[in-house]
Design an enzyme around this catalytic site. Sequence first.
Site, PDB file in Angstrom:
ATOM      1  CG  ASP A   1      35.885  38.947  43.005  1.00  0.00           C
ATOM      2  OD1 ASP A   1      35.463  38.361  41.988  1.00  0.00           O
ATOM      3  OD2 ASP A   1      37.102  38.992  43.296  1.00  0.00           O
ATOM      4  CG  HIS A   2      37.299  41.891  40.033  1.00  0.00           C
ATOM      5  ND1 HIS A   2      38.606  42.320  40.026  1.00  0.00           N
ATOM      6  CD2 HIS A   2      37.307  40.650  40.594  1.00  0.00           C
ATOM      7  CE1 HIS A   2      39.372  41.377  40.554  1.00  0.00           C
ATOM      8  NE2 HIS A   2      38.612  40.357  40.912  1.00  0.00           N
TER       9      HIS A   2
HETATM   10 ZN   LIG Z   1      38.379  36.768  38.953  1.00  0.00          ZN
HETATM   11 ZN   LIG Z   2      38.680  38.491  41.949  1.00  0.00          ZN
END
Ligand SMILES: [Zn+2]
Ligand SMILES: [Zn+2]
Length: 297
Positions: free
Chosen positions: A66-67
């Site tokens: 998610d990053h």
């Molecule tokens: Zn994380």
């Molecule tokens: Zn995250």
Amino acid sequence: METTVTITGTGTPRPAPQRAGAGVLVRHAGQAMQFDTGRATVLRLAEAGVGCDEIDAVFVTHHHADHLVALPDLLITRWVMGAREPLPVVAPSGPLDRFGAYVLDLWADDIAVRSAHTGRPPAPEPAWTAFEAGGAPVLVWEGEDCRVTSIAVRHEPVRPAVAYRVDTSAGSVVISGDTRVCEEVERLASGVDVLVHEAVRVGGLSPGREYIAEYHADTVELGAMAERAGVARLILTHLEPAPADAVEAEAFGDDVRRGGFTGDVLVGADLLTVGLGVRAAAQSSVPSGGHGVDSNR
Ligand SMILES: [Zn+2]
Ligand SMILES: [Zn+2]
């Protein structure tokens, strides 16, 4: 010289309307530094008026998707837009070393056909800089009137995970990445103008998802930590559970207050933008299109 901080994404792995994946853009002296590249980062940059080919460096906090998921998008889009130089990417050494080596491999056929079709050289591999993350801040980047340092944070079992601090003549900002409330961020963020910190309302987690609290930052503890650190302004991001409306967003700020924080609190919304070094001045830089909920009272 002004430094601005724009939250390019306040979301988590779970899709939420209006919330792109994790990311923070710091601009200073004509430089653009992007911290994490979560889902839809490229769109948020476009909304902020920043082309992918205008990013000077990307900083990665850890290897959770998610990053990171928009890094290939950023790399290929900047190439399509005309960039020919490798994009500097700074990341802690570990699993990200492999990611950096392979990040464009999935797109090799696309790159080859575009290159052959247009005659332009193939997309450059990123200029990957790995550093050893530890319990003391290390200098990882120097630009014009701008220094970036990093420290290891507490997102176990994910190792390494880091926070970054940007110092300019206008002020300082810390970006926590993903972490429990920890003394490492407390030290790094001592006296900063802005702390962008991830936040989870533990009481709001649905049954079966309590594990999230083991490696993310409880909002009440975060308020206490930010107060001890003397942070002027706290921006909450990576909001879990994602607030569905202004009332639920406000509750994040209320928790921080309950923890004892007396500075400014902003519950992050995508494209929220603030300036540094304006502690004593009016804060006015939330652009149209930003939807920051200011829970300062
Ligand atoms: Zn994380
Ligand atoms: Zn995250």
